[in-house]
Design a protein around this motif. Structure first.
Motif, mmCIF file in Angstrom:
data_model
loop_
_atom_site.group_PDB
_atom_site.id
_atom_site.type_symbol
_atom_site.label_atom_id
_atom_site.label_comp_id
_atom_site.label_asym_id
_atom_site.label_seq_id
_atom_site.Cartn_x
_atom_site.Cartn_y
_atom_site.Cartn_z
ATOM 1 N N ALA A 90 0.671 -0.999 -0.063
ATOM 2 C CA ALA A 90 0.156 -0.314 -0.069
ATOM 3 C C ALA A 90 0.615 1.424 0.042
ATOM 4 N N ARG A 91 1.580 1.095 0.785
ATOM 5 C CA ARG A 91 2.995 2.450 1.046
ATOM 6 C C ARG A 91 3.609 3.290 -0.995
ATOM 7 N N VAL A 92 4.064 1.660 -1.826
ATOM 8 C CA VAL A 92 4.105 2.070 -2.559
ATOM 9 C C VAL A 92 3.263 2.807 -3.374
ATOM 10 N N THR A 93 2.062 2.484 -3.869
ATOM 11 C CA THR A 93 0.660 3.918 -4.137
ATOM 12 C C THR A 93 0.465 4.820 -3.428
ATOM 13 N N ALA A 94 0.702 5.207 -2.255
ATOM 14 C CA ALA A 94 0.317 5.977 -1.061
ATOM 15 C C ALA A 94 1.178 6.975 -1.026
ATOM 16 N N GLN A 95 2.274 6.041 -1.110
ATOM 17 C CA GLN A 95 3.720 7.542 -0.822
ATOM 18 C C GLN A 95 4.818 7.818 -2.304
ATOM 19 N N GLN A 96 4.077 9.258 -2.951
ATOM 20 C CA GLN A 96 5.023 9.314 -3.836
ATOM 21 C C GLN A 96 5.791 10.557 -3.673
ATOM 22 N N THR A 97 6.091 10.933 -2.226
ATOM 23 C CA THR A 97 7.147 11.917 -2.488
ATOM 24 C C THR A 97 7.745 11.043 -1.273
ATOM 25 N N PRO A 98 8.802 11.993 -1.121
ATOM 26 C CA PRO A 98 10.293 11.575 -0.303
ATOM 27 C C PRO A 98 9.641 10.997 0.914
ATOM 28 N N ARG A 99 9.912 9.828 1.657
ATOM 29 C CA ARG A 99 10.588 9.507 2.449
ATOM 30 C C ARG A 99 10.396 10.183 3.796
ATOM 31 N N PRO A 100 9.840 11.237 5.008
ATOM 32 C CA PRO A 100 10.365 12.672 5.416
ATOM 33 C C PRO A 100 11.572 11.686 6.878
ATOM 34 N N ALA A 101 12.115 12.597 6.515
ATOM 35 C CA ALA A 101 13.455 12.567 7.764
ATOM 36 C C ALA A 101 13.168 11.911 9.811
ATOM 37 N N GLU A 102 11.634 12.660 9.918
ATOM 38 C CA GLU A 102 11.892 12.366 10.651
ATOM 39 C C GLU A 102 10.423 11.173 10.621
ATOM 40 N N PRO A 103 10.761 9.699 11.537
ATOM 41 C CA PRO A 103 9.406 9.107 11.091
ATOM 42 C C PRO A 103 8.212 9.029 11.636
ATOM 43 N N LYS A 104 7.063 8.624 11.346
ATOM 44 C CA LYS A 104 5.812 9.082 12.214
ATOM 45 C C LYS A 104 5.576 7.946 13.791
ATOM 46 N N PRO A 105 5.169 9.072 14.863
ATOM 47 C CA PRO A 105 4.571 8.454 15.777
ATOM 48 C C PRO A 105 3.791 6.996 15.409
ATOM 49 N N ILE A 106 3.737 6.939 15.017
ATOM 50 C CA ILE A 106 3.081 5.074 13.854
ATOM 51 C C ILE A 106 3.940 4.194 13.511
ATOM 52 N N GLN A 107 5.563 5.072 13.377
ATOM 53 C CA GLN A 107 6.159 3.856 12.496
ATOM 54 C C GLN A 107 7.438 3.905 13.570
ATOM 55 N N VAL A 108 6.862 4.480 14.540
ATOM 56 C CA VAL A 108 8.323 4.267 15.850
ATOM 57 C C VAL A 108 7.746 3.304 16.841
ATOM 58 N N ALA A 109 6.437 3.506 17.074
ATOM 59 C CA ALA A 109 6.015 2.179 17.998
ATOM 60 C C ALA A 109 4.314 2.366 17.765
#
Length: 228
Positions: A90-109
Motif C-alpha cells: 500500500a505504501r508504494v502507491t500512497a507514497q509519491q513523495t520522498p519519505r520524511p526524515a523524521e519517522p511518523k509516530p505510527i512508525q516508531v511504536a
DNA sequence: GATCATAACACGTCAACGCT
DNA sequence: AGCGTTGACGTGTTATGATC
C-alpha cells in the motif's frame, strides 16, 4: 477441478476501500460499534452494515451484541497479520513523495493487533535474538532456556498455554521496518506487560504507542534499545 | 483492432421496520 | 428514542458480443 485455495475471493473481501478502512480501524484489537465503523469509513450505517455482514461471513470479523449495540472486532490475529503484511505494498502507491526524515509516530511504536510493532517492536525482537533469549526458525521464534529466565524476571510467562491453539511466538513482518517483530501469544504478553509497567502508553483513537521516559530508560538498561 | 450497445454486477442511499 | 438491519431502487463500472 481447481483445488487451489480461493485466494481471489478472500482478497476481494479486502479489496473494497470501505472494507479495508473498517479492517484497519480494528487493527488495534478493539471492538467498535457498527456506527463508529461507518463513521470511520465515511459510509452510511446501512452501507457499513452490508460490509460488516460480508466481512463477518468471510471470517474476517466477529460480532458481539451488547444491548442495542453491536460490536465488531477482528476474528483473530491471522486477520491482523494479513492486513499488516499488505501495508508495504500500500505504501508504494500512497507514497509519491520522498519519505520524511523524521519517522511518523505510527512508525516508531504501535500495536499490531495485540503485540508490539514498528521500530520499537523490531528493535525489541532483534535485541532478544542478539541476546540469545530467542532463536529464529523459518516462521516462528523459540524461547531459549536463557530467554525463559529473562522473560520470567520481567513478569512474562515464557511457556505456551497448553490449551491454546495460538502460535506462541510468531514472526510477524513489520510493514514500516520491513523486518520481523515478535507476534503470537508471547508478543501479546510482552505488550500487555509493557503497558502494565508503564513503559508504553496507548495514544487515544488509534494504535500508536507512546514510549514513556520510564520505558526508554528500562529498554536501554535491559536491552540497550534506543529509538533515537 | 477499435468502437459501441447491452447486460450483469457491485456499491451506494433512502425509507421503513425491528430490537433493546 | 436510539441504533442497526432489510428491501427497493439508482448509479457507476465491467464484461461480453456485434459491428465496422
Amino acid at each position: 477441478m481447481n483445488t487451489d485455495p480461493d485466494v481471489a475471493t478472500v482478497a476481494a473481501l479486502i479489496a473494497v476501500p470501505a472494507r479495508a478502512t473498517i479492517l484497519i480501524a480494528l487493527m488495534d484489537g478493539r471492538a467498535l460499534p457498527a456506527g463508529e465503523l461507518a463513521r470511520r469509513a465515511a459510509l452510511s450505517p446501512q452501507a457499513a452494515s452490508a460490509h460488516l455482514n460480508k466481512l463477518t461471513a468471510g471470517g474476517f470479523l466477529l460480532m458481539v451484541s451488547t444491548g442495542r449495540h453491536r460490536y465488531y472486532r477482528l476474528a483473530n490475529t491471522e486477520v491482523a497479520q494479513v492486513i499488516e503484511a499488505m501495508m508495504p505494498f500500500a505504501r508504494v502507491t500512497a507514497q509519491q513523495t520522498p519519505r520524511p526524515a523524521e519517522p511518523k509516530p505510527i512508525q516508531v511504536a504501535r500495536s499490531c493487533y495485540d503485540h508490539l510493532a514498528g521500530r520499537l517492536g523490531v528493535a525489541f525482537t532483534q535485541a532478544l535474538v542478539a541476546g540469545g533469549y530467542l532463536t529464529e526458525t523459518e516462521n516462528d521464534f523459540t524461547v531459549t532456556d536463557h530467554g525463559a529466565g529473562w522473560f520470567r524476571k520481567l513478569g512474562i510467562d515464557p511457556v505456551p498455554a497448553t490449551r491454546s491453539r495460538r502460535v506462541f511466538a510468531r514472526k510477524c513482518l513489520d510493514w514500516s521496518e520491513r523486518r520481523f517483530h515478535l507476534g503470537g501469544a508471547l508478543g501479546a504478553a510482552a505488550l500487555t506487560r509493557f503497558l502494565e509497567l508503564g513503559w508504553v502508553a496507548r495514544v487515544p483513537q488509534g494504535r500508536v504507542l507512546r514510549v514513556t521516559h520510564t520505558g526508554q530508560a528500562e529498554l536501554w538498561r535491559l536491552l540497550k534499545i534506543s529509538l533515537r
